[in-house]
Motif scaffolding. Structure first.
Motif, PDB file in Angstrom:
ATOM      1  N   PHE A 114       0.867  -1.179   0.000  1.00  0.00           N
ATOM      2  CA  PHE A 114       0.000   0.000   0.000  1.00  0.00           C
ATOM      3  C   PHE A 114       0.908   1.234   0.000  1.00  0.00           C
ATOM      4  O   PHE A 114       1.025   1.944   0.990  1.00  0.00           O
ATOM      5  CB  PHE A 114      -0.933   0.000   1.209  1.00  0.00           C
ATOM      6  N   TRP A 169      -5.905  -8.493  -7.317  1.00  0.00           N
ATOM      7  CA  TRP A 169      -5.800  -7.125  -6.785  1.00  0.00           C
ATOM      8  C   TRP A 169      -6.522  -6.143  -7.709  1.00  0.00           C
ATOM      9  O   TRP A 169      -6.532  -6.319  -8.939  1.00  0.00           O
ATOM     10  CB  TRP A 169      -4.333  -6.724  -6.683  1.00  0.00           C
ATOM     11  N   LYS A 172      -7.717   0.459  -1.877  1.00  0.00           N
ATOM     12  CA  LYS A 172      -6.365   0.016  -2.230  1.00  0.00           C
ATOM     13  C   LYS A 172      -5.350   1.159  -2.237  1.00  0.00           C
ATOM     14  O   LYS A 172      -4.149   0.926  -2.385  1.00  0.00           O
ATOM     15  CB  LYS A 172      -6.373  -0.678  -3.592  1.00  0.00           C
ATOM     16  N   THR A 227      -6.172   2.328   2.488  1.00  0.00           N
ATOM     17  CA  THR A 227      -6.476   1.243   3.437  1.00  0.00           C
ATOM     18  C   THR A 227      -7.721   1.509   4.274  1.00  0.00           C
ATOM     19  O   THR A 227      -7.985   0.804   5.245  1.00  0.00           O
ATOM     20  CB  THR A 227      -5.308   0.871   4.384  1.00  0.00           C
TER      21      THR A 227
END
Length: 841
Positions: free
Chosen positions: A454, A687, A826, A829
């Motif tokens: 991240f 993802w 993403k 967070t």
């Protein structure tokens, strides 16, 4: 009986108002606001007035406790047994010592920013060697606002300049009406601004406290703030042609030329971004001393200006299109955009203290609401852009940045960096904060909170319950073994789905926590350490208002040292001394001192010395003298309460003095996204990279799709009450009485017309069901809520035996939230805080 008044700082929330406590024969009888304190100017809120109830709470923890029942669970009796401090510290120290070879196995939940504990525990974590330190309370707290402020304004948070603003739009925030730092100060400023004619527009699914004070309340479908802001930008830039061209040319990256792949056109020799100078029709680097008129419209051989790309991009979001997304009528959006653009007074100036400054008396403010979504970063960033394109950042009347600059007792100011853009935010304390610009290079994770993947996020604790479920999935070969935490009720306030959170806490073999009262988090503790109330302890840092979240504009800068008004109850110790003792037992005390010296800028002869032992009051005294001079020691603060300095124009309105450009185009999102794709590919994870884009797009939250498909009827959202701070004070009888007398507190809001059509009555108990939890609720019908929305207030829903007054009342909103990667932003967070629900009998 002798009566005296003692000055100290309130600790019922993080604002830290100045208060005077009435004392008779060692008993605290009442609390009043300090009229000489620049924070609250004599005002007090209901939370502060109720503080005595916490001091004399009969259910307080006043001695260390240990667990005798090895089983742990949400509703498992720990079998507490009172023990000595020696046994408690021996136990905690031995558990810490056992993981010294792998310090990453320690997790510290450090959110307790009413005093010193937050900063001291952060120093302890660094000295111990663990990266797993959580400095925020909720799953949305500061996830977007702080990193955005650091790279797009220079401070920690934002505030409308209520002294000069004429048109203020609040989006998903109850700023200066029911919430925000410096609350008891800014609420008066808000009242004064409204009284002198400032127009207040509130865009929010709930027409609550802020909506009731607004000139115009605009209900919006949750999770559609991006579309609203992009459509506002379209109307301003393309339909009305209103923007601050001079500011954009010289104070932003609007003229930076962008190539076909979305990256800056860069000078081959220096690597600097290029711009086109319309004055001599030449392409130059952005900081060329001959640059006179950087173009923000029109293509050149090297590329197109980023501002032109922005204009073209937002044209996709006409008010008619966004009406379908947001439910805001196209005519209403155009009306707001037109009024906002006119109020911004592009080109106007004003003179303050003999200094001529840009005058932009219009701004957009946002906070918790837009942050708390799956695509939370991009729900917020276009709202910030509305201020930037108007040139209304850090100038009179616009949006200001808290804690960004100061000259006393030290000097601090934001600084530029990569590509000439603002990179380093100002902070009175020399502490790092993970930055969203330029971000960090992604790598395979070694941290349990997955910070490495991240690269643009400021903090990462929302990932911990997910990795605890399956370490191997993320390439981790260890888990957390020890947890330390403050009195904050992180189990209910910091995460989501209780089943997931319960498994997370059960996965940690040893947990020790401070406690004022035994809350739900403490039910998982192995050792409980009693924590003094704010009326029993010393703190050099009496809340973040002085250092990061104080009033903006030319209001005085101030600092107050908290002092106790009563002797701590027998069995209590100052938390600073407990932390130092644990550091000594683990063998890191000298490193801890070094980090405390750095944190608080302690220089010789005031710096803490290796091998020495200090009490809390000695450390605070040394810090006070180091900061403010020998004449302002701890005794001085005990007698006078607060020190204050006037701010000059350069401190109050930093925009014209900032030697850096602000972004409107986020090129580095493409770079970090490309790097992350490679890492995620190596890890074999599924993802979502859709948010790694330099220009924001509106993307729906899962709840939006669920309601559209007819799978659920409503979207539940959370809103704040002005007399409830997190899960602090929920067992306070005075605050409980306020909640019981106000049907909007423990009740759940539903649109009256929709409820009646479904056969629901006001005050009726029904089932509320989300994808992860079903709970009985009492309905409160109102016209002041979007028809697709259910509103849930506060942080309630307690069951801990240590909180008998709060037990069984209201709803804990976070427990309704699905907690998985699908619901995590993403970029930031943040955990998605709009959740699909159904209501039924």
């Amino acid at each position: 009986m002798a009566t005296e008044w003692i000055q100290t700082s309130c600790g019922m929330c993080y604002v830290g108002c100045g208060v005077r406590v009435q004392m008779e024969d060692g008993i605290a009888l009442g609390i009043e606001g300090d009229p000489n304190h620049p924070q609250n100017r004599g005002n007090m809120c209901a939370k502060g007035k109720a503080g005595l109830m916490n001091l004399y709470n009969p259910y307080r923890v006043k001695a260390p406790l240990k667990r005798t029942n090895p089983e742990k669970g949400l509703h498992v009796d720990p079998g507490w047994q009172e023990i000595s401090w020696a046994e408690a510290l021996d136990t905690v120290g031995s558990k810490l010592q056992a993981i010294r070879d792998n310090p990453k196995q320690l997790y510290i939940q450090g959110w307790e920013i009413t005093g010193d504990s937050h900063l001291w525990l952060h120093a302890f974590a660094s000295a111990f060697g663990t990266p797993h330190y959580s400095s925020n309370g909720s799953p949305t707290c500061g996830k977007v606002i702080h990193p955005v402020e650091f790279f797009a304004a220079g401070g920690f948070h934002q505030q409308p300049d209520l002294h000069y603003c004429n048109y203020c739009i609040l989006v998903g925030t109850q700023f200066a009406i029911a919430a925000r730092a410096s609350f008891n100060h800014i609420l008066r400023d808000m009242a004064d601004a409204r009284a002198r004619g400032m127009k207040l527009v509130v865009v929010d699914p709930i027409g609550g406290f802020a909506g009731s004070k607004a000139d115009q309340w605009v209900p919006i479908r949750p999770g559609t703030d991006t579309a609203f802001a992009l459509s506002m930008l379209h109307v301003l830039l393309n339909e009305l042609g209103i923007y601050d061209a001079e500011f954009l040319k010289h104070k932003s990256n609007a003229p930076y030329l962008v190539g076909p792949k979305g990256l800056y056109a860069r000078d081959p020799a220096s690597g600097k971004p290029m711009v086109f100078d319309a004055a001599d029709q030449k392409t130059k680097v952005y900081d060329d001393p001959t640059l006179k008129d950087p173009a923000i419209i029109g293509a050149s051989e090297a590329g197109r200006p980023s501002f032109e790309l922005l204009k073209e991009h937002v044209a996709k979001y006409s008010p008619e299109k966004t009406e379908e997304i947001t439910t805001i009528p196209a005519a209403t959006l155009r009306q707001i955009a037109k009024e906002f653009g006119a109020a911004a007074s592009i080109g106007a100036t004003t003179v303050i203290d003999g200094v001529e400054l840009p005058y932009r008396p219009a701004c957009v403010d946002w906070a918790k609401g837009p942050q708390g979504h799956k695509h939370g970063f991009h729900q917020c960033w276009p709202l910030k852009l509305l201020n930037i394109v108007m040139g209304a950042v850090s100038v009179p009347g616009g949006i200001l940045s808290t804690g960004a600059a100061g000259k006393k007792p030290f000097q601090w100011f934001p600084e530029g960096g990569t590509d000439g853009l603002l990179e380093k935010g100002g902070n009175i304390l020399p502490l790092p904060h993970p930055k969203a610009f330029p971000g960090r290079t992604p790598t395979k994770p070694v941290r349990n909170d997955l910070a490495e993947i991240f690269p643009l996020a400021p903090h990462f604790h929302t990932l911990l319950p997910l990795t605890a479920e399956d370490h191997e999935r993320y390439g981790l070969d260890y888990g957390l073994e020890v947890m330390l935490h403050t009195p904050t009720n992180s189990l209910l306030g910091s995460f989501g789905d209780l089943k997931v959170v319960e498994r997370f806490y059960r996965s940690i073999p040893f947990i020790a926590g401070f406690a004022v009262e035994i809350n739900e988090t403490n039910l998982f503790d192995d050792i409980i350490l009693p924590f003094p109330s704010y009326l029993e302890r010393f703190d050099f840092n009496a809340g973040p208002s002085s250092r990061q979240l104080g009033p903006c504009g030319q209001d005085d800068w101030f600092w107050q040292v908290r002092q106790p008004v009563v002797e701590p109850a027998p069995g209590l110790r100052h938390p600073q001394e407990v932390i130092m003792e644990l550091a000594r037992r683990v063998g890191i005390l000298d490193d801890f001192y070094r980090l405390i010296n750095h944190t608080f800028r302690l220089k010789e002869p005031y710096a803490l010395q290796p091998g020495r032992r200090y009490g809390a009051t000695e450390v605070i005294d040394r810090t006070a003298r180091c900061w403010f001079g020998e004449e302002h020691d701890l005794k001085w603060f005990q007698e006078h309460g607060v020190i204050r300095y006037e701010k000059d124009v350069e401190e109050a309105y930093i925009g014209p003095f900032l030697q850096a450009r602000l972004p409107i185009y986020l090129e580095h999102f493409l770079q970090r996204g490309a790097e992350l794709k490679e890492v995620i590919g190596q890890m074999g994870l599924d993802w979502d990279f859709s948010d790694y884009t330099p220009l924001s797009e509106w993307l729906p939250c899962p709840s939006y799709d669920a309601v559209k498909k007819g799978e659920y009827e409503f979207i539940a959202v959370h809103y704040k009450l002005p007399y409830v701070y997190g899960s602090f004070g929920n067992d306070n009888p005075l605050i409980n009485e306020l909640c019981e007398r106000n049907p909007y507190a423990y009740g759940v809001l539903v649109n009256a017309d929709v409820a009646k059509a479904k056969g629901f009555a006001d005050g009726e108990e029904v089932w509320l069901e989300s994808p992860v939890r079903k709970v009985k609720v009492k309905l409160k019908l109102t016209q002041c809520i979007h028809p697709e929305v259910v509103g849930i207030a506060g942080h309630f829903g307690h069951w801990s035996p240590g909180m008998p007054i709060a037990r069984g009342k209201g709803v804990n909103f976070n427990s309704l939230l699905p907690t998985d990667l699908e619901h995590i932003d993403k970029i930031s967070t943040a955990l998605d805080h709009c959740v699909e629900v159904r209501l039924y009998k």
